[in-house]
Enzyme design. Structure first.
Site, PDB file in Angstrom:
ATOM      1  N   PHE A  25      32.612  -3.926  -4.934  1.00  0.00           N
ATOM      2  CA  PHE A  25      33.635  -4.705  -5.626  1.00  0.00           C
ATOM      3  C   PHE A  25      34.666  -5.162  -4.600  1.00  0.00           C
ATOM      4  CE2 PHE A  25      36.951  -5.603  -8.730  1.00  0.00           C
ATOM      5  CZ  PHE A  25      36.192  -6.204  -9.735  1.00  0.00           C
ATOM      6  N   VAL A  84      41.132  -2.108  -4.681  1.00  0.00           N
ATOM      7  CA  VAL A  84      41.422  -2.272  -6.101  1.00  0.00           C
ATOM      8  C   VAL A  84      42.670  -3.152  -6.174  1.00  0.00           C
ATOM      9  CG1 VAL A  84      41.916  -1.106  -8.285  1.00  0.00           C
ATOM     10  CG2 VAL A  84      40.499   0.031  -6.570  1.00  0.00           C
ATOM     11  N   ILE A  85      42.515  -4.306  -6.791  1.00  0.00           N
ATOM     12  CA  ILE A  85      43.604  -5.275  -6.858  1.00  0.00           C
ATOM     13  C   ILE A  85      44.082  -5.373  -8.304  1.00  0.00           C
ATOM     14  CG2 ILE A  85      44.273  -7.678  -6.426  1.00  0.00           C
ATOM     15  CD1 ILE A  85      41.920  -7.712  -4.328  1.00  0.00           C
ATOM     16  N   HIS A  91      43.647  -1.451 -16.315  1.00  0.00           N
ATOM     17  CA  HIS A  91      42.419  -0.977 -15.663  1.00  0.00           C
ATOM     18  C   HIS A  91      42.685  -0.520 -14.222  1.00  0.00           C
ATOM     19  CE1 HIS A  91      38.087  -0.730 -15.043  1.00  0.00           C
ATOM     20  NE2 HIS A  91      38.240  -1.427 -13.922  1.00  0.00           N
ATOM     21  N   PHE A 116      40.895   8.071   3.906  1.00  0.00           N
ATOM     22  CA  PHE A 116      41.199   7.330   2.675  1.00  0.00           C
ATOM     23  C   PHE A 116      41.539   5.889   3.011  1.00  0.00           C
ATOM     24  CE2 PHE A 116      43.985   6.143  -0.908  1.00  0.00           C
ATOM     25  CZ  PHE A 116      43.129   6.427  -1.957  1.00  0.00           C
TER      26      PHE A 116
END
Length: 156
Positions: A25, A84-85, A91, A116
């Protein structure tokens, strides 16, 4: 006057085996993080044959994959790379929070260090900045933190 014993991680990756876990993703961002992490490790002496790249669907899958890799005892460390945007729904918070908690929990339970490199940004522009432009490359930073942590743990 007594001297203080200092333990620091020397940045030498020779002989190490590292797994890189990368989410598909937002792969146009993640691929730059992966490239930065690999470049850093190779420049610090890791044999590229000792690197394993595992591609997963998204950040939510990090914890189960990291746990399986750590349990295998095949790797000195693991690097998680993803992006992750934030969108218009909550969500973002659920995915980022659960991925982060799961990664940290596995590292603590197994003693396997995890770099990380999961970007959590409000905008695409912020993600691009952290994947090799204005704000550096967070994949490089995750690899550097992992390498230093491995070397500190070796001395404890």
């Amino acid at each position: 006057m007594s001297s203080i014993r200092t333990i620091e991680g020397m940045l030498d990756a020779k002989g190490l085996k590292v797994a890189l876990v990368a989410s598909r993703f937002n792969d146009f961002i993640v691929d730059k993080l992966v490239g930065g992490a690999i470049d850093y490790l190779v420049r610090h002496g890791i044999d590229s044959n000792n690197l394993t790249l595992i591609k997963i669907p998204g950040a939510f899958e990090f914890p189960v994959i990291v746990k399986k890799l750590a349990a295998s005892n095949k790797y000195n460390g693991i690097i998680c790379l993803g992006a992750v945007i934030r969108g218009a729904t909550p969500h973002f918070e659920f995915v980022a929070s659960e991925a982060t908690k799961g990664i940290a929990q596995t590292s603590m339970e197994t003693g396997t260090p995890v770099g990380f490199g999961l970007l959590t940004t409000d905008t695409l522009e912020q993600a691009i900045e952290r994947a090799g432009s204005k704000a550096g490359n967070k994949g490089v930073e995750a690899a550097a933190a992992l390498l230093e942590t491995i070397k500190v743990l070796e001395q404890l």
